[in-house]
Motif scaffolding. Structure first.
Motif, PDB file in Angstrom:
ATOM      1  N   GLY A  80       6.893   4.762  10.041  1.00 23.22           N
ATOM      2  CA  GLY A  80       7.213   6.192   9.871  1.00 23.22           C
ATOM      3  C   GLY A  80       7.409   6.550   8.402  1.00 23.22           C
ATOM      4  O   GLY A  80       6.855   7.537   7.906  1.00 23.22           O
ATOM      5  N   ALA A  81       8.179   5.727   7.691  1.00 25.51           N
ATOM      6  CA  ALA A  81       8.434   5.996   6.267  1.00 25.51           C
ATOM      7  C   ALA A  81       7.136   5.914   5.475  1.00 25.51           C
ATOM      8  O   ALA A  81       6.883   6.728   4.575  1.00 25.51           O
ATOM      9  CB  ALA A  81       9.453   4.994   5.726  1.00 25.51           C
ATOM     10  N   THR A  91      13.344 -10.354   1.882  1.00 22.08           N
ATOM     11  CA  THR A  91      12.621  -9.468   0.969  1.00 22.08           C
ATOM     12  C   THR A  91      11.345  -9.041   1.665  1.00 22.08           C
ATOM     13  O   THR A  91      10.799  -9.781   2.490  1.00 22.08           O
ATOM     14  CB  THR A  91      12.227 -10.194  -0.336  1.00 22.08           C
ATOM     15  OG1 THR A  91      11.364 -11.283  -0.010  1.00 22.08           O
ATOM     16  CG2 THR A  91      13.443 -10.704  -1.092  1.00 22.08           C
ATOM     17  N   CYS A  92      10.884  -7.844   1.325  1.00 19.19           N
ATOM     18  CA  CYS A  92       9.653  -7.351   1.929  1.00 19.19           C
ATOM     19  C   CYS A  92       8.994  -6.361   0.981  1.00 19.19           C
ATOM     20  O   CYS A  92       9.674  -5.560   0.337  1.00 19.19           O
ATOM     21  CB  CYS A  92       9.975  -6.665   3.263  1.00 19.19           C
ATOM     22  SG  CYS A  92       8.511  -5.988   4.079  1.00 19.19           S
ATOM     23  N   ALA A  93       7.684  -6.459   0.856  1.00 18.04           N
ATOM     24  CA  ALA A  93       6.924  -5.465   0.080  1.00 18.04           C
ATOM     25  C   ALA A  93       5.707  -5.052   0.906  1.00 18.04           C
ATOM     26  O   ALA A  93       5.022  -5.896   1.482  1.00 18.04           O
ATOM     27  CB  ALA A  93       6.481  -6.054  -1.252  1.00 18.04           C
ATOM     28  N   ILE A  94       5.480  -3.747   0.968  1.00 13.40           N
ATOM     29  CA  ILE A  94       4.355  -3.195   1.733  1.00 13.40           C
ATOM     30  C   ILE A  94       3.560  -2.283   0.806  1.00 13.40           C
ATOM     31  O   ILE A  94       4.146  -1.443   0.108  1.00 13.40           O
ATOM     32  CB  ILE A  94       4.847  -2.348   2.937  1.00 13.40           C
ATOM     33  CG1 ILE A  94       5.777  -3.168   3.840  1.00 13.40           C
ATOM     34  CG2 ILE A  94       3.671  -1.775   3.726  1.00 13.40           C
ATOM     35  CD1 ILE A  94       6.482  -2.337   4.924  1.00 13.40           C
ATOM     36  N   ALA A  95       2.243  -2.434   0.805  1.00 17.77           N
ATOM     37  CA  ALA A  95       1.398  -1.494   0.049  1.00 17.77           C
ATOM     38  C   ALA A  95       0.124  -1.236   0.854  1.00 17.77           C
ATOM     39  O   ALA A  95      -0.298  -2.072   1.648  1.00 17.77           O
ATOM     40  CB  ALA A  95       1.072  -2.050  -1.328  1.00 17.77           C
ATOM     41  N   PRO A 122      -5.296   9.061  -2.584  1.00 18.73           N
ATOM     42  CA  PRO A 122      -6.109   8.951  -3.802  1.00 18.73           C
ATOM     43  C   PRO A 122      -5.777   7.715  -4.642  1.00 18.73           C
ATOM     44  O   PRO A 122      -6.556   7.343  -5.521  1.00 18.73           O
ATOM     45  CB  PRO A 122      -5.781  10.239  -4.570  1.00 18.73           C
ATOM     46  CG  PRO A 122      -4.540  10.776  -3.956  1.00 18.73           C
ATOM     47  CD  PRO A 122      -4.460  10.260  -2.556  1.00 18.73           C
ATOM     48  N   THR A 123      -4.634   7.096  -4.388  1.00 18.48           N
ATOM     49  CA  THR A 123      -4.252   5.862  -5.087  1.00 18.48           C
ATOM     50  C   THR A 123      -3.770   4.856  -4.043  1.00 18.48           C
ATOM     51  O   THR A 123      -3.486   5.248  -2.910  1.00 18.48           O
ATOM     52  CB  THR A 123      -3.077   6.110  -6.065  1.00 18.48           C
ATOM     53  OG1 THR A 123      -1.915   6.449  -5.291  1.00 18.48           O
ATOM     54  CG2 THR A 123      -3.374   7.223  -7.064  1.00 18.48           C
ATOM     55  N   PRO A 124      -3.652   3.578  -4.442  1.00 17.69           N
ATOM     56  CA  PRO A 124      -2.950   2.654  -3.546  1.00 17.69           C
ATOM     57  C   PRO A 124      -1.499   3.134  -3.421  1.00 17.69           C
ATOM     58  O   PRO A 124      -0.986   3.798  -4.319  1.00 17.69           O
ATOM     59  CB  PRO A 124      -3.032   1.313  -4.277  1.00 17.69           C
ATOM     60  CG  PRO A 124      -3.255   1.669  -5.709  1.00 17.69           C
ATOM     61  CD  PRO A 124      -4.047   2.940  -5.705  1.00 17.69           C
ATOM     62  N   ILE A 125      -0.870   2.799  -2.304  1.00 15.89           N
ATOM     63  CA  ILE A 125       0.483   3.323  -2.060  1.00 15.89           C
ATOM     64  C   ILE A 125       1.453   2.157  -1.886  1.00 15.89           C
ATOM     65  O   ILE A 125       1.324   1.374  -0.929  1.00 15.89           O
ATOM     66  CB  ILE A 125       0.507   4.206  -0.793  1.00 15.89           C
ATOM     67  CG1 ILE A 125      -0.514   5.352  -0.920  1.00 15.89           C
ATOM     68  CG2 ILE A 125       1.909   4.753  -0.559  1.00 15.89           C
ATOM     69  CD1 ILE A 125      -0.747   6.091   0.401  1.00 15.89           C
ATOM     70  N   TYR A 126       2.399   2.039  -2.804  1.00 21.05           N
ATOM     71  CA  TYR A 126       3.494   1.088  -2.632  1.00 21.05           C
ATOM     72  C   TYR A 126       4.603   1.794  -1.857  1.00 21.05           C
ATOM     73  O   TYR A 126       5.052   2.882  -2.252  1.00 21.05           O
ATOM     74  CB  TYR A 126       4.014   0.587  -3.986  1.00 21.05           C
ATOM     75  CG  TYR A 126       5.236  -0.277  -3.829  1.00 21.05           C
ATOM     76  CD1 TYR A 126       5.163  -1.490  -3.155  1.00 21.05           C
ATOM     77  CD2 TYR A 126       6.480   0.130  -4.319  1.00 21.05           C
ATOM     78  CE1 TYR A 126       6.291  -2.281  -2.973  1.00 21.05           C
ATOM     79  CE2 TYR A 126       7.608  -0.660  -4.147  1.00 21.05           C
ATOM     80  CZ  TYR A 126       7.501  -1.864  -3.464  1.00 21.05           C
ATOM     81  OH  TYR A 126       8.626  -2.634  -3.281  1.00 21.05           O
ATOM     82  N   CYS A 127       5.045   1.203  -0.754  1.00 17.08           N
ATOM     83  CA  CYS A 127       5.972   1.878   0.156  1.00 17.08           C
ATOM     84  C   CYS A 127       7.378   1.287   0.021  1.00 17.08           C
ATOM     85  O   CYS A 127       7.770   0.409   0.817  1.00 17.08           O
ATOM     86  CB  CYS A 127       5.490   1.733   1.587  1.00 17.08           C
ATOM     87  SG  CYS A 127       3.776   2.216   1.828  1.00 17.08           S
TER      88      CYS A 127
END
Lengths: 166, 288
Positions: free
Chosen positions: B248-249, B211-215, B221-226
């Motif tokens: 890149g994504a 599992t992986c989560a990147i933000a 203008p906002t935090p970005i959940y990728c």
């Protein structure tokens, strides 16, 4: 503008005063209490010269309203020396180790170092540098401020201060 | 710098605070630690007629672990987060991120609730909360609801919080005991907001990312959940191709403003570097 009554302890003495809600703590200390040892620098909570101790926390008194300190226990540089007039170990350390040049940042540095040593009586050099990261000095390059705090930590801990070899 | 005049309120309970907000509507602002709002008031960019100070509401304080959820009262300060060994053991990324916020004096006053609710794109905790899939407990006069951090931020300083509502707690799902994490932030100096920062949470099994989560912080203008970048990592052994694909994504989502921290191109580039570093550190920690 209506004023509100506040009651707080400053350097151990009970103080009652009337303040406008918008009065910042640093203005209250300097202009109403005439405690001008707390300085005003950047006024944007970056430089740390306005640091005082409030309820066991180092706070930037330019970024809190006096009315928020209602009921609080505040220590300023005027409250640091011992009752008999002799210098506090931190004041002594800054003097012995040449921890100041112009002296403008010194009250904030000493108040911040005071809380740092309460929380961590024997900090490493790195911990001191991180601990005073919110206080800017434009004269010393920090070297002698770090040594001054080490000197005070040693004295407060009953140890002899041994300067690290260069 | 002296703020405009205001009336000061210090309610003792959440219902009392909500009643004051209900009475004065948009003329009232809540203040938590005050280290965003008070500077704005000094610059007269904010001029609330009524300031509602939440510091004396006991139920907004404290950290507790409720089975699979960690509940942190909104008025818990960054210094209190740093001081909680239990919290640091369960969610070490919070400790790592909190230490990179401002300086000691600001951390004594600054709160988790204020940091996440203000909607300032420079604040660090929103991206960390998106990375952790946290929710914000929000209370208004019609009751309480929970809003996902990933759905909370609409634009700079614009959030899903309605007028008259207060964030009362932050709810974080307890991460797996063995996980990797990292919060990597490039800043010009202590106390500065990020030029770019990346939060990563990860689990690894048999060398492969499960599992992986990147933000990201301060890259728009906002935090970005990728989500897409996170998916690009799952199943990989964190090889260069996977990191490049993720960066890149994520890069396609970045829209930083050009400011003293650099040009759009520079900050976007730093964003990619922060993602790479955070992924590698999280992987090392997950496999250590």
């Amino acid at each position: 503008m209506a004023k509100s009554a506040i009651k707080l302890k400053i350097n151990g003495a009970e103080v009652e005063a009337l303040v406008e809600p918008r009065t910042l703590l640093v203005h209250f200390l300097r202009e109403q209490q005439m405690l001008t040892g707390t300085h005003i620098g950047c006024e944007t909570s970056h430089c740390g010269v306005c640091t005082v101790d409030l309820n066991g926390m180092s706070v930037k008194s330019c970024t809190i309203f006096a009315i928020q300190a209602d009921g609080a226990d505040v220590i300023t540089i005027e409250g640091m020396a011992n009752a008999d007039g002799t210098l506090h170990a931190l004041q002594e350390g800054f003097r012995q180790m040449h921890g100041l040049q112009c002296g403008f940042c010194t009250p904030g540095m000493i108040l911040r170092a005071h809380r740092l040593l309460k929380e961590n009586p024997n900090p490493t050099e790195a911990e001191i540098r991180m601990g005073i990261a919110g206080n800017l000095c434009r004269c010393t390059g920090y070297q002698n401020i770090v040594k001054a705090i080490q000197h005070a930590a040693a004295k407060l801990g009953g140890r002899e201060y041994l300067e690290a070899a260069e | 710098m002296i703020p405009a005049s205001f009336d000061y309120h210090r309610p003792k309970s959440t219902p009392e605070a909500l009643a004051i907000l209900g009475q004065y509507g948009d003329d009232a602002r809540v203040v938590a630690g005050g280290h965003s709002l008070i500077p704005m008031m000094k610059l007269r960019m904010a001029q609330p007629s009524h300031l509602v100070d939440l510091r004396s509401i006991p139920e907004l304080k404290g950290i507790r672990i409720d089975g699979t959820t960690i509940v942190i009262g909104a008025m818990t300060t960054q210094a209190e987060l740093l001081g909680s060994a239990q919290l640091t053991a369960a969610v070490p990324i919070l400790h790592e991120a909190a230490l990179q916020i401002a300086d000691p004096q600001v951390r004594y006053m600054g709160t988790l609730g204020g940091n996440v609710a203000n909607g300032d794109p420079g604040n660090d905790m929103p991206a960390v909360m998106q990375c952790l899939d946290a929710s914000y407990r929000v209370t208004g006069k019609t009751g309480s609801r929970s809003i996902k951090a990933r759905a909370f931020y609409k634009s700079a300083y614009v959030t899903a919080l309605n007028s008259g509502e207060i964030v009362t707690a932050i709810e974080i799902p307890v991460p797996p005991g063995k996980h990797g994490y990292s919060y990597d932030k490039l800043k010009r100096k202590i106390g500065d907001y990020a030029t770019a920062a990346a939060a990563v949470m990860m689990t690894v099994s048999g060398g492969k990312v499960q599992t992986c989560a990147i933000a990201l912080t301060n890259l728009g203008p906002t935090p970005i959940y990728c989500a897409q970048a996170s998916a690009a990592i799952v199943g990989s052994g964190l090889d260069t191709a996977a990191i490049t694909a993720a960066a890149g994504a994520a890069g396609a989502l970045m829209a930083p403003s050009p400011d003293g921290r650099g040009t759009v191109q520079f900050r976007t580039s730093v964003g990619g570097v922060m993602i790479g570093r955070a992924l590698q550190r999280a992987y090392q920690r997950a496999t250590a």
